[in-house]
Structure formats: C-alpha cells, structure tokens
Design a protein around this motif. Structure first.
Motif: not given
Length: 151
Positions: A1-2, A8-9, A12-16, A39-40
């Motif tokens: 799960m982790k 996914l994170k 997402l950062k790669g897409n950003i 994730d702050s």
C-alpha cells in the motif's frame, strides 16, 4: 500500500515537472497545489512550486514558498539553490551567496558544484564581497549577547 502511494506521488511529481518544462505553468500550479494537499511535508514539492513562481517573476511569493520548504528540510539542495537565485535576482547578493554556499554544501552533482562555484566567484568579484557571512554564528552571538547583557 505504501509503495503504491509512493509510486503515485513520484508519477504526479513527474507530471508536474513535465508541465513546468513545457511551460504549462497554470496546470502545473493546479497539480502542485493538489499534491501539497496530499503531502505537505515534501520539500521537493515546495521547490517545484517555487520554480513555477520564479518563472512567473513572482519572486516575493517564491521566497515565501522556499522558506516553507526549508522549514521541512533546511539542507535541501534545490530549495537553497533556488533561494540563492531569488536573492540574486532581487540584487541581495550577500543573501544569495549564503544560499548558494548552502546549496554547494549539499550538492552531489560534480557539474553543479562547478557551476555554483562559478556563480559564487562571479557574485563576489562583481559586487566586491570578500566573504560569505555565516548566519548561524551571528544568531548564536546575538543569543549570547542577549543572555549576558539582557539586550
């Protein structure tokens, strides 16, 4: 799960980063805001956020975001390098040097070490600055003076 969440994170950062690289700052801004809601405590997200603001010439806002990121990880290379860049653009060369030096201390890329060293030497020579002031020593000295003399 982790591991799934971490994957996914990372995606997402790669897409950003792709959006930033392509100049699609509006969509990058939306994704970075969503990411920071998830994730702050990710210093890299603050660095990407600051890069977007820098590209938009919003240096004051970038400075705020960089401070927030450094509260999470004060030794983050990207945050310190970007802070150096912001201060250089704002012509606050002593602060720029301090952050570039901090970035240099936390840099593992030999090419970047050389580039940062050149930036530091250029700022020092063009603005007649002989040394980089160590902020930690100044804060310590102020604390000592305050406790000794009640200043």
């Amino acid at each position: 799960m982790k591991n799934d969440i971490d994957l996914l994170k990372k995606q997402l950062k790669g897409n950003i980063q792709k959006l930033i690289d392509s100049g699609d700052l509006k969509d990058a801004r939306q994704l970075i805001d969503q990411y920071k809601d998830i994730d702050s405590d990710d210093a890299e997200a603050y660095s990407m956020d600051a890069v977007i603001l820098i590209m938009e010439n919003k240096f004051d806002e970038a400075e705020e975001v960089l401070r927030e990121g450094l509260d999470i990880d004060e030794n983050n290379f990207d945050l310190n390098y970007n802070f150096g860049y912001v201060y250089k653009q704002n012509q606050n060369f002593e602060e720029a040097l301090w952050y570039y030096k901090k970035a240099l201390d936390n840099c593992s890329n030999k090419n970047m070490v050389s580039d940062i060293d050149k930036i530091i030497r250029k700022i020092k020579s063009e603005h007649n600055i002989s040394a980089i002031v160590d902020k930690k020593k100044i804060v310590f000295l102020i604390r000592v003076m305050t406790s000794l003399y009640g200043i």
